[in-house]
Design a protein around this motif. Structure first.
Motif, PDB file in Angstrom:
ATOM      1  N   GLY A 170       0.810  -1.209   0.000  1.00 31.40           N
ATOM      2  CA  GLY A 170       0.000   0.000   0.000  1.00 31.40           C
ATOM      3  C   GLY A 170       0.846   1.262   0.000  1.00 31.40           C
ATOM      4  O   GLY A 170       0.558   2.231  -0.719  1.00 31.40           O
ATOM      5  N   TRP A 173       2.421   1.826  -3.346  1.00 34.31           N
ATOM      6  CA  TRP A 173       1.487   2.473  -4.270  1.00 34.31           C
ATOM      7  C   TRP A 173       1.500   3.992  -4.057  1.00 34.31           C
ATOM      8  O   TRP A 173       1.507   4.759  -5.034  1.00 34.31           O
ATOM      9  CB  TRP A 173       0.078   1.933  -4.076  1.00 34.31           C
ATOM     10  CG  TRP A 173      -0.997   2.855  -4.602  1.00 34.31           C
ATOM     11  CD1 TRP A 173      -1.844   3.627  -3.876  1.00 34.31           C
ATOM     12  CD2 TRP A 173      -1.300   3.108  -5.980  1.00 34.31           C
ATOM     13  NE1 TRP A 173      -2.665   4.351  -4.696  1.00 34.31           N
ATOM     14  CE2 TRP A 173      -2.363   4.058  -6.000  1.00 34.31           C
ATOM     15  CE3 TRP A 173      -0.784   2.637  -7.192  1.00 34.31           C
ATOM     16  CZ2 TRP A 173      -2.914   4.534  -7.185  1.00 34.31           C
ATOM     17  CZ3 TRP A 173      -1.334   3.123  -8.379  1.00 34.31           C
ATOM     18  CH2 TRP A 173      -2.381   4.053  -8.363  1.00 34.31           C
ATOM     19  N   CYS A 174       1.528   4.421  -2.815  1.00 36.25           N
ATOM     20  CA  CYS A 174       1.557   5.856  -2.520  1.00 36.25           C
ATOM     21  C   CYS A 174       2.818   6.509  -3.081  1.00 36.25           C
ATOM     22  O   CYS A 174       2.753   7.601  -3.659  1.00 36.25           O
ATOM     23  CB  CYS A 174       1.480   6.080  -1.009  1.00 36.25           C
ATOM     24  SG  CYS A 174      -0.087   5.576  -0.267  1.00 36.25           S
ATOM     25  N   VAL A 177       2.374   7.001  -6.658  1.00 41.64           N
ATOM     26  CA  VAL A 177       1.506   8.163  -6.909  1.00 41.64           C
ATOM     27  C   VAL A 177       2.311   9.456  -6.839  1.00 41.64           C
ATOM     28  O   VAL A 177       2.238  10.314  -7.730  1.00 41.64           O
ATOM     29  CB  VAL A 177       0.343   8.203  -5.902  1.00 41.64           C
ATOM     30  CG1 VAL A 177      -0.407   9.536  -5.989  1.00 41.64           C
ATOM     31  CG2 VAL A 177      -0.612   7.047  -6.140  1.00 41.64           C
ATOM     32  N   LEU A 217      -7.649  11.958  -8.235  1.00 38.82           N
ATOM     33  CA  LEU A 217      -8.110  10.613  -7.890  1.00 38.82           C
ATOM     34  C   LEU A 217      -6.989   9.784  -7.265  1.00 38.82           C
ATOM     35  O   LEU A 217      -7.198   9.067  -6.276  1.00 38.82           O
ATOM     36  CB  LEU A 217      -8.656   9.910  -9.142  1.00 38.82           C
ATOM     37  CG  LEU A 217      -9.907  10.540  -9.777  1.00 38.82           C
ATOM     38  CD1 LEU A 217     -10.265   9.819 -11.066  1.00 38.82           C
ATOM     39  CD2 LEU A 217     -11.083  10.490  -8.796  1.00 38.82           C
ATOM     40  N   MET A 218      -5.786   9.893  -7.818  1.00 34.61           N
ATOM     41  CA  MET A 218      -4.661   9.132  -7.292  1.00 34.61           C
ATOM     42  C   MET A 218      -4.281   9.616  -5.889  1.00 34.61           C
ATOM     43  O   MET A 218      -4.023   8.808  -4.988  1.00 34.61           O
ATOM     44  CB  MET A 218      -3.467   9.244  -8.240  1.00 34.61           C
ATOM     45  CG  MET A 218      -3.691   8.573  -9.587  1.00 34.61           C
ATOM     46  SD  MET A 218      -2.355   8.866 -10.768  1.00 34.61           S
ATOM     47  CE  MET A 218      -1.020   7.934 -10.030  1.00 34.61           C
ATOM     48  N   TYR A 219      -4.264  10.924  -5.699  1.00 31.44           N
ATOM     49  CA  TYR A 219      -3.923  11.462  -4.382  1.00 31.44           C
ATOM     50  C   TYR A 219      -5.003  11.150  -3.353  1.00 31.44           C
ATOM     51  O   TYR A 219      -4.710  11.015  -2.156  1.00 31.44           O
ATOM     52  CB  TYR A 219      -3.682  12.971  -4.456  1.00 31.44           C
ATOM     53  CG  TYR A 219      -2.213  13.318  -4.486  1.00 31.44           C
ATOM     54  CD1 TYR A 219      -1.502  13.541  -3.323  1.00 31.44           C
ATOM     55  CD2 TYR A 219      -1.525  13.406  -5.696  1.00 31.44           C
ATOM     56  CE1 TYR A 219      -0.147  13.847  -3.343  1.00 31.44           C
ATOM     57  CE2 TYR A 219      -0.169  13.709  -5.734  1.00 31.44           C
ATOM     58  CZ  TYR A 219       0.519  13.926  -4.549  1.00 31.44           C
ATOM     59  OH  TYR A 219       1.863  14.217  -4.573  1.00 31.44           O
ATOM     60  N   MET A 220      -6.247  11.030  -3.790  1.00 29.79           N
ATOM     61  CA  MET A 220      -7.319  10.651  -2.854  1.00 29.79           C
ATOM     62  C   MET A 220      -7.068   9.261  -2.279  1.00 29.79           C
ATOM     63  O   MET A 220      -7.321   9.015  -1.094  1.00 29.79           O
ATOM     64  CB  MET A 220      -8.673  10.706  -3.570  1.00 29.79           C
ATOM     65  CG  MET A 220      -9.184  12.120  -3.826  1.00 29.79           C
ATOM     66  SD  MET A 220     -10.737  12.161  -4.758  1.00 29.79           S
ATOM     67  CE  MET A 220     -11.849  11.385  -3.581  1.00 29.79           C
ATOM     68  N   THR A 221      -6.560   8.358  -3.112  1.00 34.46           N
ATOM     69  CA  THR A 221      -6.237   7.020  -2.601  1.00 34.46           C
ATOM     70  C   THR A 221      -5.050   7.095  -1.632  1.00 34.46           C
ATOM     71  O   THR A 221      -5.044   6.424  -0.597  1.00 34.46           O
ATOM     72  CB  THR A 221      -5.890   6.062  -3.749  1.00 34.46           C
ATOM     73  OG1 THR A 221      -4.706   6.506  -4.428  1.00 34.46           O
ATOM     74  CG2 THR A 221      -7.030   5.987  -4.744  1.00 34.46           C
ATOM     75  N   ALA A 222      -4.064   7.928  -1.969  1.00 37.43           N
ATOM     76  CA  ALA A 222      -2.888   8.044  -1.100  1.00 37.43           C
ATOM     77  C   ALA A 222      -3.245   8.658   0.244  1.00 37.43           C
ATOM     78  O   ALA A 222      -2.673   8.282   1.281  1.00 37.43           O
ATOM     79  CB  ALA A 222      -1.816   8.881  -1.789  1.00 37.43           C
ATOM     80  N   VAL A 224      -5.820   8.185   1.941  1.00 40.09           N
ATOM     81  CA  VAL A 224      -6.407   7.133   2.778  1.00 40.09           C
ATOM     82  C   VAL A 224      -5.391   6.035   3.086  1.00 40.09           C
ATOM     83  O   VAL A 224      -5.243   5.596   4.241  1.00 40.09           O
ATOM     84  CB  VAL A 224      -7.647   6.520   2.078  1.00 40.09           C
ATOM     85  CG1 VAL A 224      -8.203   5.352   2.902  1.00 40.09           C
ATOM     86  CG2 VAL A 224      -8.713   7.580   1.863  1.00 40.09           C
ATOM     87  N   VAL A 225      -4.670   5.586   2.066  1.00 35.09           N
ATOM     88  CA  VAL A 225      -3.790   4.418   2.199  1.00 35.09           C
ATOM     89  C   VAL A 225      -2.565   4.724   3.058  1.00 35.09           C
ATOM     90  O   VAL A 225      -2.189   3.914   3.918  1.00 35.09           O
ATOM     91  CB  VAL A 225      -3.362   3.918   0.800  1.00 35.09           C
ATOM     92  CG1 VAL A 225      -2.306   2.824   0.929  1.00 35.09           C
ATOM     93  CG2 VAL A 225      -4.562   3.400   0.036  1.00 35.09           C
TER      94      VAL A 225
END
Length: 279
Positions: A170, A173-174, A177, A217-222, A224-225
């Protein structure tokens, strides 16, 4: 020769910035070396800003800026914005990690660094495009936001610990990003300075809008993750004094901050493509 370039407000501000960043660099160098990445960042900041500002002064004084195959106004505006952010960060990081109430040289370096920050911020105000003016992309708000996005990514990079994030997919992935968004922001800046945007076979504004939406969108996942993998069952150690946990917190905060910047950038891009262009 153009002596008047040194007597206009921007020229005076740049000369003072050269002196102050040189003083900061010299004072810290006289104290001694540290293996910390934060110390290296501060030293690089003062050295980089000092010599690049001197380079700009010499180029304009010798009228060589008119002969380079780049957008000089975009270049100087982008540099002023970048220098402002870099010196601001160094002015905060250095006293936080390396100064004390009785450390005279460190305090002196901090004071001169803050003064240099004020000068670079003044330069941004003097060179930024005003409403109604015809200017390059990097002189506009979206252009300055691109510089800010790339800069925040740099702060994230110097706070990363590969021995920690490499253990969790995880967090990897960040990091991907941060890296991808940084590369694209840097390419946009370089293409603008190099006057290569005209080579695009499609609308640059639409490409920029699509990229900004994807980056959000990519930073929104980062957002959280990264905190989930960093702080889940991992409380701050009791004896932590600028330890790895603090670096994780810095990355979390800067991720949230960059997300906000990308959202603002996206709003500007959408307005430019779907509203202003139709007027």
């Amino acid at each position: 020769m153009e002596p008047k370039t040194l007597t206009v407000p921007v020229g005076i501000v740049r000369m003072l910035a050269v002196v102050l960043t040189c003083i900061s660099f010299s004072l810290v160098a006289s104290v001694g070396h540290s293996s910390s990445s934060y110390w290296a960042w501060c030293m690089f900041t003062w050295c980089f800003c000092c010599f690049f500002t001197l380079f700009i002064l010499l180029m304009e004084f010798c009228s060589l800026n008119t002969r380079v195959p780049i957008s000089w106004d975009d270049f100087t505006t982008a540099f002023a914005m970048l220098a402002t952010l870099m010196v601001l960060t160094a002015s905060i990081i250095y006293p936080t990690f390396f100064s004390c109430p009785t450390c005279g040289k460190q305090i002196g370096a901090t004071v001169t660094s803050w003064l240099a920050f004020i000068l670079y911020a003044t330069e941004v105000g003097l060179t930024r495009a005003k409403p109604g003016e015809v200017s390059g992309f990097l002189s506009t708000v979206p252009g300055l936001l691109k510089v800010l996005e790339a800069f925040v990514a740099c702060i994230i990079f110097i706070s990363l610990d590969s021995s920690y994030y490499s253990r969790f997919p995880g967090l990897q992935w960040c990091v991907a990003v941060y890296s991808l968004c940084f590369i694209f922001a840097l390419l946009i800046i370089l293409f603008t300075i190099g006057r290569l945007l005209a080579l695009f076979p499609f609308s640059f504004d639409k490409v920029l809008t699509g990229y900004n939406v994807l980056a959000v969108l990519m930073y929104m996942t980062a957002v959280v993750v990264w905190p989930f993998y960093s702080f889940n069952k991992n409380p701050r150690p009791s004896g932590c004094n600028h330890c790895y946990w603090d670096s994780l917190a810095v990355v979390s905060f800067m991720t949230c901050f960059n997300l906000v910047v990308y959202v603002v950038d996206t709003c500007y891009s959408v307005r430019l493509v779907f509203f202003v262009s139709r007027a």
